[in-house]
Design a protein around this motif. Structure first.
Motif, mmCIF file in Angstrom:
data_model
loop_
_atom_site.group_PDB
_atom_site.id
_atom_site.type_symbol
_atom_site.label_atom_id
_atom_site.label_comp_id
_atom_site.label_asym_id
_atom_site.label_seq_id
_atom_site.Cartn_x
_atom_site.Cartn_y
_atom_site.Cartn_z
ATOM 1 N N LEU A 69 0.822 -1.022 -0.310
ATOM 2 C CA LEU A 69 -0.350 -0.183 -0.154
ATOM 3 C C LEU A 69 1.046 1.328 0.016
ATOM 4 C CD1 LEU A 69 -2.583 -0.583 2.391
ATOM 5 C CD2 LEU A 69 -2.442 -1.266 0.529
ATOM 6 N N ARG A 70 0.598 2.355 -0.400
ATOM 7 C CA ARG A 70 1.597 3.194 -1.100
ATOM 8 C C ARG A 70 0.328 4.500 -0.991
ATOM 9 N NH1 ARG A 70 5.707 3.727 -5.849
ATOM 10 N NH2 ARG A 70 4.660 3.717 -7.367
ATOM 11 N N CYS A 71 0.506 5.210 -0.089
ATOM 12 C CA CYS A 71 -0.039 6.415 -0.215
ATOM 13 C C CYS A 71 0.558 7.681 0.492
ATOM 14 C CB CYS A 71 -1.168 5.799 1.069
ATOM 15 S SG CYS A 71 -2.235 5.010 0.698
ATOM 16 N N LYS A 72 1.745 8.448 -0.565
ATOM 17 C CA LYS A 72 2.783 9.276 -0.003
ATOM 18 C C LYS A 72 2.075 10.281 0.593
ATOM 19 C CE LYS A 72 6.363 7.069 -2.075
ATOM 20 N NZ LYS A 72 7.913 6.821 -1.099
ATOM 21 N N ASP A 73 0.906 11.065 0.430
ATOM 22 C CA ASP A 73 0.333 11.846 0.153
ATOM 23 C C ASP A 73 -1.223 11.631 1.819
ATOM 24 O OD1 ASP A 73 2.350 13.679 -0.868
ATOM 25 O OD2 ASP A 73 0.966 12.908 -2.606
ATOM 26 N N MET A 74 -1.075 11.070 2.085
ATOM 27 C CA MET A 74 -1.916 10.620 3.160
ATOM 28 C C MET A 74 -2.140 11.053 4.498
ATOM 29 S SD MET A 74 -4.556 7.088 3.668
ATOM 30 C CE MET A 74 -4.968 7.755 1.347
ATOM 31 N N PRO A 75 -2.608 11.449 5.292
ATOM 32 C CA PRO A 75 -2.232 11.649 7.278
ATOM 33 C C PRO A 75 -1.787 10.293 7.942
ATOM 34 C CG PRO A 75 -3.433 13.259 6.388
ATOM 35 C CD PRO A 75 -3.514 12.441 5.751
ATOM 36 N N ALA A 76 -1.224 10.217 8.589
ATOM 37 C CA ALA A 76 -1.023 8.318 9.393
ATOM 38 C C ALA A 76 -1.939 7.832 10.190
ATOM 39 C CB ALA A 76 -0.303 8.768 10.361
ATOM 40 N N GLY A 77 -3.328 8.567 10.250
ATOM 41 C CA GLY A 77 -3.988 8.506 10.544
ATOM 42 C C GLY A 77 -5.829 7.347 9.285
ATOM 43 N N GLU A 78 -5.230 8.141 8.783
ATOM 44 C CA GLU A 78 -6.449 8.048 7.684
ATOM 45 C C GLU A 78 -5.368 6.409 6.726
ATOM 46 O OE1 GLU A 78 -7.882 9.356 3.101
ATOM 47 O OE2 GLU A 78 -6.773 11.159 4.461
ATOM 48 N N PHE A 79 -4.040 7.241 6.787
ATOM 49 C CA PHE A 79 -2.946 5.761 6.048
ATOM 50 C C PHE A 79 -3.620 4.320 7.034
ATOM 51 C CE2 PHE A 79 0.989 4.650 4.023
ATOM 52 C CZ PHE A 79 0.608 3.661 3.342
ATOM 53 N N ALA A 80 -3.825 4.453 8.304
ATOM 54 C CA ALA A 80 -3.297 3.791 8.485
ATOM 55 C C ALA A 80 -5.567 2.430 8.709
ATOM 56 C CB ALA A 80 -2.901 3.980 10.488
ATOM 57 N N ASP A 81 -6.218 3.926 8.305
ATOM 58 C CA ASP A 81 -7.756 3.555 8.411
ATOM 59 C C ASP A 81 -7.628 2.527 6.684
ATOM 60 O OD1 ASP A 81 -8.135 4.758 10.648
ATOM 61 O OD2 ASP A 81 -9.270 6.204 9.427
ATOM 62 N N VAL A 82 -6.910 3.253 6.250
ATOM 63 C CA VAL A 82 -7.070 2.564 4.848
ATOM 64 C C VAL A 82 -5.901 1.335 4.399
ATOM 65 C CG1 VAL A 82 -6.504 2.394 2.725
ATOM 66 C CG2 VAL A 82 -6.658 4.520 3.097
ATOM 67 N N ARG A 119 6.353 3.865 5.671
ATOM 68 C CA ARG A 119 5.364 4.795 7.137
ATOM 69 C C ARG A 119 5.506 3.167 7.532
ATOM 70 N NH1 ARG A 119 2.613 10.042 7.149
ATOM 71 N NH2 ARG A 119 3.271 9.179 9.367
ATOM 72 N N VAL A 120 7.102 3.037 9.020
ATOM 73 C CA VAL A 120 7.107 2.493 9.679
ATOM 74 C C VAL A 120 6.007 2.216 10.875
ATOM 75 C CG1 VAL A 120 8.419 1.319 11.623
ATOM 76 C CG2 VAL A 120 9.352 2.066 8.642
ATOM 77 N N ASP A 121 5.615 3.678 11.181
ATOM 78 C CA ASP A 121 4.935 3.758 12.069
ATOM 79 C C ASP A 121 3.831 4.093 11.424
ATOM 80 O OD1 ASP A 121 4.411 6.054 10.278
ATOM 81 O OD2 ASP A 121 3.965 7.128 11.340
ATOM 82 N N VAL A 122 2.565 3.560 10.675
ATOM 83 C CA VAL A 122 1.645 2.891 10.235
ATOM 84 C C VAL A 122 1.612 0.992 10.372
ATOM 85 C CG1 VAL A 122 -0.372 3.198 8.360
ATOM 86 C CG2 VAL A 122 1.191 5.329 8.795
ATOM 87 N N PHE A 123 2.438 1.273 9.633
ATOM 88 C CA PHE A 123 2.701 -0.493 9.856
ATOM 89 C C PHE A 123 2.289 -1.100 11.609
ATOM 90 C CE2 PHE A 123 4.993 -3.845 10.880
ATOM 91 C CZ PHE A 123 4.402 -5.035 10.103
ATOM 92 N N LEU A 124 3.269 0.096 12.445
ATOM 93 C CA LEU A 124 3.384 -0.964 13.785
ATOM 94 C C LEU A 124 1.736 -1.166 14.136
ATOM 95 C CD1 LEU A 124 6.971 0.291 15.276
ATOM 96 C CD2 LEU A 124 5.650 -1.270 14.780
ATOM 97 N N ALA A 125 0.766 0.511 13.975
ATOM 98 C CA ALA A 125 -0.279 0.849 14.163
ATOM 99 C C ALA A 125 -1.091 0.283 13.580
ATOM 100 C CB ALA A 125 -0.252 2.332 13.612
ATOM 101 N N ALA A 126 -1.068 0.063 12.895
ATOM 102 C CA ALA A 126 -1.879 -0.954 11.843
ATOM 103 C C ALA A 126 -1.971 -2.203 12.924
ATOM 104 C CB ALA A 126 -1.831 -1.039 9.992
ATOM 105 N N ARG A 127 -0.680 -3.059 13.166
ATOM 106 C CA ARG A 127 -0.463 -4.170 13.987
ATOM 107 C C ARG A 127 -0.814 -4.010 14.878
ATOM 108 N NH1 ARG A 127 5.526 -6.684 13.753
ATOM 109 N NH2 ARG A 127 5.860 -5.167 15.444
#
Length: 219
Positions: free
Chosen positions: A37-50, A69-77
């Protein structure tokens, strides 16, 4: 987990206005088994939702990776999403540090565009086996989905990169159906496509066609 072959980079900017999760579902229904998943311009919270939404379609069916986004991966996990790893670029956190953050069992892919970057990955892997799982090498062709792409390698350049790398190589950059067979014959472990599926009128059929082309190169 090593599931490559035809590898979908699901880019939020390349879906012709359709929800990214719909593209991912169609691609997985069509047989794709690795999705980034590549969401270059998306805020972290929205990306995590995706990521969470897409994980409903990939769980138990395809490896789901998060771009950059390692942070998004960690949040999603941490939220319980069935997500398998991350793919990082040369300007992101160092691969060794990312491995520490994501743990030994997650997938870690690294972009490489030059002999020097491939050599550095080889040396890191020699020092610390298991740090990187694969290299995403390109661009094979010029592509509008990555405006800062390096000088295109072409098929011959990609084959040369495969020979230099001690890691599995995923070819990326402007790849369409006509590229699949020659890149498979070059020894690539997979081909990463963006618009060939994301922008297709029928993403599921496009995915199946690309997979058939890939499988057709095997003995």
């Amino acid at each position: 987990m090593s599931v490559y072959g035809v590898y979908l980079v699901a880019d939020s900017a390349s879906t012709a206005g359709r929800p990214l999760a719909d593209i991912v579902k169609a691609a997985v229904d069509g047989g794709i088994r690795t999705v980034q998943l590549r969401c270059k311009d998306m805020p972290a919270g929205e990306f995590a939702d995706v990521v969470m939404e897409c994980a409903h379609h990939t769980a138990g069916r395809a490896a789901l990776l998060v771009n950059d986004r390692v942070d998004v991966f960690l949040a999603a996990r941490a939220s319980g999403a069935d997500v398998q790893g991350v793919h990082i670029g040369q300007s992101d956190l160092p691969a060794a540090l990312v491995r520490e953050l994501i743990g030994p069992d997650a997938v870690l892919g690294l972009s490489a565009a030059s002999d020097a970057q491939i050599d550095a990955a080889n040396k890191l892997q020699l020092r610390s086996p298991g740090t990187i799982d694969y290299l995403g090498v390109g661009a094979v062709h010029a592509t509008p989905t990555k405006r800062d792409h390096p000088e295109p390698l072409g098929h011959a350049g990609l084959a040369r990169a495969v020979g230099l790398s001690d890691l599995p190589v995923i070819a990326i950059g402007g790849i369409d159906a006509d590229d699949v067979a020659p890149l498979a014959r070059s020894g690539a472990a997979g081909v990463a496509v963006v618009r060939a599926i994301c922008a297709a009128g029928d993403p599921r059929a496009a995915a199946t066609n690309l997979l058939n082309l890939w499988e057709g190169t095997k003995p």
